[in-house]
Scaffold this motif. Sequence first.
Motif, PDB file in Angstrom:
ATOM      1  N   LYS A  36       0.849  -1.190   0.000  1.00 31.10           N
ATOM      2  CA  LYS A  36       0.000   0.000   0.000  1.00 31.10           C
ATOM      3  C   LYS A  36       0.883   1.237   0.000  1.00 31.10           C
ATOM      4  O   LYS A  36       1.784   1.387   0.819  1.00 31.10           O
ATOM      5  N   PRO A  38       0.035   4.987   0.368  1.00 26.54           N
ATOM      6  CA  PRO A  38      -1.096   5.877   0.623  1.00 26.54           C
ATOM      7  C   PRO A  38      -1.148   7.112  -0.265  1.00 26.54           C
ATOM      8  O   PRO A  38      -2.206   7.564  -0.639  1.00 26.54           O
ATOM      9  N   GLU A  39       0.005   7.656  -0.609  1.00 27.58           N
ATOM     10  CA  GLU A  39       0.009   8.865  -1.434  1.00 27.58           C
ATOM     11  C   GLU A  39       1.228   8.859  -2.337  1.00 27.58           C
ATOM     12  O   GLU A  39       2.331   8.533  -1.911  1.00 27.58           O
ATOM     13  N   ASN A 112      -4.608  12.164  -7.938  1.00 33.92           N
ATOM     14  CA  ASN A 112      -4.301  11.687  -6.585  1.00 33.92           C
ATOM     15  C   ASN A 112      -5.585  11.591  -5.753  1.00 33.92           C
ATOM     16  O   ASN A 112      -5.747  10.669  -4.959  1.00 33.92           O
ATOM     17  N   ALA A 113      -6.503  12.541  -5.947  1.00 32.85           N
ATOM     18  CA  ALA A 113      -7.784  12.494  -5.234  1.00 32.85           C
ATOM     19  C   ALA A 113      -8.601  11.278  -5.681  1.00 32.85           C
ATOM     20  O   ALA A 113      -9.191  10.572  -4.861  1.00 32.85           O
ATOM     21  N   ARG A 115      -7.404   8.520  -6.916  1.00 32.35           N
ATOM     22  CA  ARG A 115      -6.694   7.347  -6.408  1.00 32.35           C
ATOM     23  C   ARG A 115      -7.040   7.107  -4.943  1.00 32.35           C
ATOM     24  O   ARG A 115      -7.258   5.968  -4.511  1.00 32.35           O
ATOM     25  N   SER A 116      -7.119   8.174  -4.166  1.00 32.35           N
ATOM     26  CA  SER A 116      -7.480   8.042  -2.751  1.00 32.35           C
ATOM     27  C   SER A 116      -8.882   7.471  -2.592  1.00 32.35           C
ATOM     28  O   SER A 116      -9.123   6.642  -1.707  1.00 32.35           O
ATOM     29  N   GLN A 117      -9.800   7.898  -3.451  1.00 33.09           N
ATOM     30  CA  GLN A 117     -11.170   7.368  -3.395  1.00 33.09           C
ATOM     31  C   GLN A 117     -11.188   5.876  -3.711  1.00 33.09           C
ATOM     32  O   GLN A 117     -11.883   5.102  -3.048  1.00 33.09           O
ATOM     33  N   MET A 119      -8.693   3.743  -3.349  1.00 35.85           N
ATOM     34  CA  MET A 119      -8.051   3.009  -2.258  1.00 35.85           C
ATOM     35  C   MET A 119      -8.973   2.907  -1.045  1.00 35.85           C
ATOM     36  O   MET A 119      -9.020   1.865  -0.387  1.00 35.85           O
ATOM     37  N   SER A 120      -9.729   3.948  -0.768  1.00 32.02           N
ATOM     38  CA  SER A 120     -10.690   3.895   0.339  1.00 32.02           C
ATOM     39  C   SER A 120     -11.756   2.827   0.066  1.00 32.02           C
ATOM     40  O   SER A 120     -12.163   2.104   0.969  1.00 32.02           O
TER      41      SER A 120
END
Length: 124
Positions: A36, A38-39, A112-113, A115-117, A119-120
């Motif tokens: 993982k 995260p960013e 990146n935003a 991608r974060s969604q 991954m969540s």
Amino acid sequence: MRWRIMICTLLAVAGSTIPCFAADPRYPDWPCAQAKVPEVSIAAVWAGPPLDDVTSKWKDDAKVSALLPRLAARRTPLDEAQKTIMEFLAGTTAQKTEAGKLLFAGLFDTLNAQRSQVMSGLER
């Protein structure tokens, strides 16, 4: 012969119940085999001029803001995105550099935003 088959079957069943371990012990609940991350950092994907002066300035540029949804959409074919970017980067070298920095900063933040969604969603 039957004993061999039974033993092999038992070993296969027993082996399939062994728990999987996360690729990174810091994230034991991460469901993917890949570690993982995260960013993503800008330095990992950008080798151009420094972006310090445009990291949030792209939000104020109407042309960049209008292009981002289309360029960031996964359904946009790569050749179409490249053509759109080349049309956007018209002008002198200095203008191209500034426009390119703005566009990259905006795309980086947008992707990146997204991608974060994703991954969540994977974690849920």
